[in-house]
Write a protein that holds these residues in place. Sequence first.
Motif, short mmCIF file in Angstrom:
data_model
loop_
_atom_site.label_atom_id
_atom_site.label_comp_id
_atom_site.label_asym_id
_atom_site.label_seq_id
_atom_site.Cartn_x
_atom_site.Cartn_y
_atom_site.Cartn_z
N ILE A 68 104.95 18.34 18.66
CA ILE A 68 105.81 17.21 18.29
C ILE A 68 106.64 17.56 17.06
CG2 ILE A 68 105.77 14.85 17.39
CD1 ILE A 68 103.31 14.42 19.24
N MET A 69 106.00 18.21 16.08
CA MET A 69 106.71 18.55 14.85
C MET A 69 107.83 19.55 15.12
SD MET A 69 105.05 19.64 11.23
CE MET A 69 104.74 21.33 11.63
N LEU A 70 107.58 20.53 16.00
CA LEU A 70 108.61 21.50 16.32
C LEU A 70 109.78 20.85 17.04
CD1 LEU A 70 106.53 24.60 17.44
CD2 LEU A 70 107.87 24.34 15.37
N MET A 71 109.50 19.81 17.83
CA MET A 71 110.59 19.11 18.51
C MET A 71 111.43 18.30 17.53
SD MET A 71 109.28 17.75 22.20
CE MET A 71 108.03 16.66 21.56
N ARG A 72 110.77 17.74 16.52
CA ARG A 72 111.46 16.81 15.61
C ARG A 72 112.14 17.49 14.44
NH1 ARG A 72 107.13 11.83 15.41
NH2 ARG A 72 107.33 11.29 17.59
N LEU A 73 111.59 18.60 13.96
CA LEU A 73 112.14 19.24 12.78
C LEU A 73 113.15 20.31 13.14
CD1 LEU A 73 109.00 19.80 10.54
CD2 LEU A 73 110.71 18.04 10.32
N LYS A 74 114.13 20.49 12.29
CA LYS A 74 115.04 21.61 12.44
C LYS A 74 114.49 22.76 11.63
CE LYS A 74 119.22 19.55 13.86
NZ LYS A 74 120.66 19.65 13.87
N MET A 75 114.45 23.93 12.26
CA MET A 75 113.85 25.08 11.61
C MET A 75 114.95 26.01 11.10
SD MET A 75 110.94 27.48 13.29
CE MET A 75 110.12 26.10 14.01
N HIS A 80 112.93 30.78 12.29
CA HIS A 80 112.94 30.60 13.75
C HIS A 80 113.01 31.92 14.50
CE1 HIS A 80 114.53 29.47 17.73
NE2 HIS A 80 113.71 28.45 17.56
N GLN A 81 113.49 32.99 13.85
CA GLN A 81 113.58 34.27 14.54
C GLN A 81 112.20 34.81 14.92
OE1 GLN A 81 115.38 37.20 12.06
NE2 GLN A 81 114.01 36.83 10.36
N PHE A 82 111.15 34.34 14.25
CA PHE A 82 109.80 34.79 14.57
C PHE A 82 109.10 33.87 15.58
CE2 PHE A 82 110.61 36.17 10.16
CZ PHE A 82 110.65 37.52 10.40
N HIS A 83 109.82 32.86 16.07
CA HIS A 83 109.22 31.87 16.96
C HIS A 83 109.04 32.40 18.37
CE1 HIS A 83 108.86 27.98 19.10
NE2 HIS A 83 108.15 27.70 18.03
N SER A 84 109.94 33.29 18.80
CA SER A 84 109.82 33.84 20.16
C SER A 84 109.80 35.37 20.09
CB SER A 84 111.00 33.37 21.01
OG SER A 84 112.21 33.76 20.41
N THR A 85 109.23 35.97 21.12
CA THR A 85 109.10 37.42 21.14
C THR A 85 110.35 38.05 21.74
OG1 THR A 85 108.04 37.29 23.29
CG2 THR A 85 106.61 37.35 21.36
N ILE A 86 110.53 39.34 21.48
CA ILE A 86 111.68 40.04 22.04
C ILE A 86 111.29 40.65 23.38
CG2 ILE A 86 112.78 40.53 19.84
CD1 ILE A 86 111.58 43.30 19.88
N ASP A 87 112.30 40.99 24.18
CA ASP A 87 112.01 41.57 25.49
C ASP A 87 111.64 43.06 25.34
OD1 ASP A 87 114.56 42.27 24.75
OD2 ASP A 87 115.35 42.33 26.79
N LYS A 88 111.23 43.66 26.46
CA LYS A 88 110.66 45.01 26.41
C LYS A 88 111.69 46.05 25.95
CE LYS A 88 107.70 48.04 29.03
NZ LYS A 88 107.03 48.33 30.28
N ASN A 89 112.94 45.93 26.40
CA ASN A 89 113.97 46.91 26.02
C ASN A 89 114.20 46.90 24.52
OD1 ASN A 89 114.35 47.64 28.67
ND2 ASN A 89 116.00 46.18 29.01
N GLN A 90 114.33 45.70 23.95
CA GLN A 90 114.54 45.60 22.51
C GLN A 90 113.33 46.12 21.75
OE1 GLN A 90 115.62 41.41 22.09
NE2 GLN A 90 117.57 42.06 21.23
N ALA A 91 112.13 45.84 22.30
CA ALA A 91 110.91 46.29 21.63
C ALA A 91 110.83 47.81 21.58
CB ALA A 91 109.69 45.72 22.35
#
Length: 151
Positions: A68-75, A80-91
Motif C-alpha cells: 500500500i505504501m509503495l502505491m501511495r508514495l512517490k519514490m 527506485h532504481q534498486f526496486h527492480s532487477t535488470i535483465d540477463k543481457n544487462q547483467a
Amino acid sequence: MGKAAKAKAGKKVAAAPLGAKKTKTQKSPLFEKTPKNFKLGGDIQPRRDLTRFVRWPQYIRLQRMKKIMLMRLKMPPAIHQFHSTIDKNQATTLLRLMKKYQPETREAKKARLAEMAQQKKDGQEVKTKKPQVIKYGLNHVTTLIEEKQAK
C-alpha cells in the motif's frame, strides 16, 4: 373505434412455450415457512466471512502495508532504481565491466607491495600505484559520498 376494439384488433400475444406451463401446487400446511428472527434471544446468526477481522501474522501485515505504501508514495529515482532487477543481457555486461575493477587478491597485493619495497630500496621512483577498484557496501559508499569522494 374505442380503446377496447383497438386492443383486440391490434397485435396478438404469442403463446407460451410448451415446457413453460405454470401449474399451481397446493402448499401443505405442515411445512409452513416462518421468517427467522435474529434479534436477542432469537435464531442463531448466520456464518459470516470474518477474514478481514483476523489478526494476521506480522510478516503478512508488513508485506500488505509495504504494498500500500509503495502505491501511495512517490519514490525518488535514486532509490527506485534498486526496486527492480535488470535483465540477463544487462547483467552480463555489468558483471564483465565490474570484473575489470574487482579488488586485487591477497597474493597480487603482496607482490605489488614487495615490488614497491624493492624499488624504494634500490632508490628508484615508485612506479606501481594502487589499482582503481569499485567501492561496495552500504556504509562504505555512504561515507564516501559524505566525504565528497564519490557521487
